[in-house]
Motif scaffolding. Structure first.
Motif, mmCIF file in Angstrom:
data_model
loop_
_atom_site.group_PDB
_atom_site.id
_atom_site.type_symbol
_atom_site.label_atom_id
_atom_site.label_comp_id
_atom_site.label_asym_id
_atom_site.label_seq_id
_atom_site.Cartn_x
_atom_site.Cartn_y
_atom_site.Cartn_z
ATOM 1 N N PRO A 141 27.431 5.211 43.047
ATOM 2 C CA PRO A 141 26.931 5.721 44.328
ATOM 3 C C PRO A 141 27.386 7.169 44.466
ATOM 4 O O PRO A 141 28.558 7.481 44.248
ATOM 5 C CB PRO A 141 27.592 4.812 45.359
ATOM 6 N N CYS A 142 26.455 8.035 44.784
ATOM 7 C CA CYS A 142 26.736 9.469 44.783
ATOM 8 C C CYS A 142 26.557 10.060 46.168
ATOM 9 O O CYS A 142 25.590 9.733 46.870
ATOM 10 C CB CYS A 142 25.827 10.194 43.796
ATOM 11 N N CYS B 244 29.990 4.418 51.820
ATOM 12 C CA CYS B 244 30.087 3.763 50.511
ATOM 13 C C CYS B 244 31.262 2.802 50.454
ATOM 14 O O CYS B 244 31.161 1.699 49.895
ATOM 15 C CB CYS B 244 30.221 4.807 49.404
ATOM 16 N N LEU B 245 32.390 3.209 51.025
ATOM 17 C CA LEU B 245 33.601 2.390 50.975
ATOM 18 C C LEU B 245 33.507 1.168 51.897
ATOM 19 O O LEU B 245 34.016 0.088 51.569
ATOM 20 C CB LEU B 245 34.814 3.241 51.355
ATOM 21 N N LYS B 246 32.847 1.309 53.020
ATOM 22 C CA LYS B 246 32.700 0.196 53.965
ATOM 23 C C LYS B 246 31.686 -0.832 53.498
ATOM 24 O O LYS B 246 31.787 -2.013 53.846
ATOM 25 C CB LYS B 246 32.273 0.741 55.340
ATOM 26 N N HIS B 247 30.703 -0.377 52.725
ATOM 27 C CA HIS B 247 29.609 -1.264 52.314
ATOM 28 C C HIS B 247 29.443 -1.206 50.791
ATOM 29 O O HIS B 247 28.471 -0.628 50.293
ATOM 30 C CB HIS B 247 28.316 -0.858 53.016
ATOM 31 N N LYS C 255 26.686 -0.185 45.599
ATOM 32 C CA LYS C 255 26.380 -0.576 44.214
ATOM 33 C C LYS C 255 24.868 -0.597 43.979
ATOM 34 O O LYS C 255 24.386 -0.145 42.937
ATOM 35 C CB LYS C 255 26.971 -1.957 43.919
ATOM 36 N N ALA C 256 24.114 -1.098 44.957
ATOM 37 C CA ALA C 256 22.652 -1.130 44.821
ATOM 38 C C ALA C 256 22.087 0.290 44.741
ATOM 39 O O ALA C 256 21.159 0.557 43.973
ATOM 40 C CB ALA C 256 22.045 -1.888 46.001
ATOM 41 N N MET C 257 22.659 1.208 45.525
ATOM 42 C CA MET C 257 22.215 2.597 45.468
ATOM 43 C C MET C 257 22.522 3.199 44.101
ATOM 44 O O MET C 257 21.700 3.928 43.525
ATOM 45 C CB MET C 257 22.880 3.423 46.572
ATOM 46 N N GLY C 258 23.685 2.881 43.557
ATOM 47 C CA GLY C 258 24.041 3.361 42.223
ATOM 48 C C GLY C 258 23.095 2.838 41.152
ATOM 49 O O GLY C 258 22.734 3.565 40.220
#
Length: 393
Positions: A311-312, A346-349, A354-357
């Protein structure tokens, strides 16, 4: 087709443009183009230990290095100037990489003298932020040296649609073609075990790693990242920031001070430049990639972070709106609060991250490989040589 690529330097300390020139030459050669590359032996404060004045054969192209002497920020090389005027007529087309750099100027002059067409890739140096940085030096150079060369180019390669839009106020006559950078698919099909990275940097083990890959430079936005990470680390104390990149200009003490002032210096590791398997192991160890830049052409490290499936979080200064359109990255405004909010998202979800990555990895491996990029450039080269309209790609 016989192509000459000219780039000021190939030293690893110069990051993206140097790496891009080599990988482009490899990819064009792999597709059957005859490619030569000329450059200087500059490598920051030292010189590359390479043979000079002779062709060095690579698998699909040749490289020739010339000596230089440093004058302020410029690399002056009379030997490359002489060589270009003697040999540039041997080529069907010349492709220059970078602007505001002396070794490129004689390539322009020799092309015009011998009536050889040329294409220019500015690598983001015509973006408003880049032009405003050290503007006093650039104003004269651009008006009397760079702009006339740009106006006479057969095409100017923009690395992103946003880059092309931002330079329109310059009123350049040459056609703009948007062709981004790429990656080699095989480098990302299977990343190495992150243990390789942990063994080298044991203090990063068992942490949630956020990684920055890039030069230690004012335009990279480390001041913004420091403020953002200070906020993130307060709420997520298991996070640890990796700053991986060379310091070419002595900016490291200033960058470290940003994190000291933000109160998070103990949760940051500056590890210098990463290459090869250690770089890929770092990407495998990381949980999030971040690029807080004020200005980029089209960042190679962003492509690498996305191709790694991370995730970026990148700013609009990275010139990659397509990543936002594909929901493949958080593309945020250029400020610390926006960067912090996206990192915390990113850290909360983590599942959503991961899906975005995964979407990012798919996007890059499908649309941003060097094979595809080289094929698009060959279409442009062919049109220029045949004196046909340059295709819009």
């Amino acid at each position: 087709m016989k192509l000459l690529i000219v780039v000021p330097a190939l030293g690893l300390v110069y990051g993206g443009p140097s790496k891009i020139a080599v990988e482009l030459a490899q990819s064009l050669g792999d597709l059957g183009i005859s490619v030569d590359l000329v450059t200087t032996n500059a490598n920051g404060s030292v010189s590359l230990d390479v043979p000079l004045y002779t062709w060095l054969p690579e698998k699909y192209h040749r490289i020739q290095y010339f000596p230089y002497w440093a004058l302020s920020d410029y690399k002056i090389s009379f030997s490359i100037t002489k060589w270009l005027f003697q040999h540039i007529a041997d080529y069907d087309l010349v492709h220059t990489n970078a602007i505001f750099s002396y070794p490129i100027l004689p390539a322009y002059w020799a092309c015009r003298w011998h009536r050889v067409p040329y294409i220019i890739t500015p690598h983001g140096m015509l973006n408003p932020w880049a032009l405003s940085y050290k503007a006093g030096k650039k104003r004269f150079y651009y008006a009397f040296l760079e702009k006339p060369a740009l106006q006479c180019a057969s095409a100017i390669q923009m690395l992103a649609s946003t880059e092309a839009e931002r330079i329109k106020p310059l009123n350049l006559k040459a056609p703009l073609v948007v062709i981004p950078n790429g990656i080699h698919r095989q480098d990302f099909e299977k990343l190495p075990n992150p243990e390789l990275f942990y063994q080298k940097f044991p203090d990063t083990r068992n942490k949630t790693l956020i990684i920055f890959l890039g030069r230690i430079d004012p335009k990279k936005g480390l001041d913004l990242l420091a403020a953002a990470f200070g906020k993130v680390h307060t709420q997520f104390p298991q996070t640890h920031l990796i700053i991986a990149g060379p310091d070419n200009i002595g900016f490291l003490p200033t960058a470290k001070n940003y994190f000291t002032k933000a109160g998070c210096f103990d949760a940051v590791t500056f590890i210098g430049m990463l290459t090869g398997s250690l770089k890929y192991a770092a990407l495998a160890a990381a949980s999030i990639y971040v690029a807080p830049s004020y200005s980029e052409g089209f960042s190679m490290s962003v492509l690498e972070g996305m191709a790694s499936g991370l995730p970026c979080v990148i700013t609009i200064g990275c010139n990659f709106p397509e990543a936002a359109m594909a929901q493949a990255a958080h593309v945020v405004d250029i400020n610390a609060e926006a960067i912090a909010d996206a990192l915390m998202q990113c850290l909360k979800h983590p599942q959503q991250a991961k899906a975005m990555g995964n979407r990012a990895r798919q996007l890059i491996l499908e649309q941003y490989t060097w094979e595809r990029i080289a094929s698009n450039l060959i279409e442009v080269y062919t049109a220029i040589i045949k004196k046909e309209p340059v295709p819009t790609l």
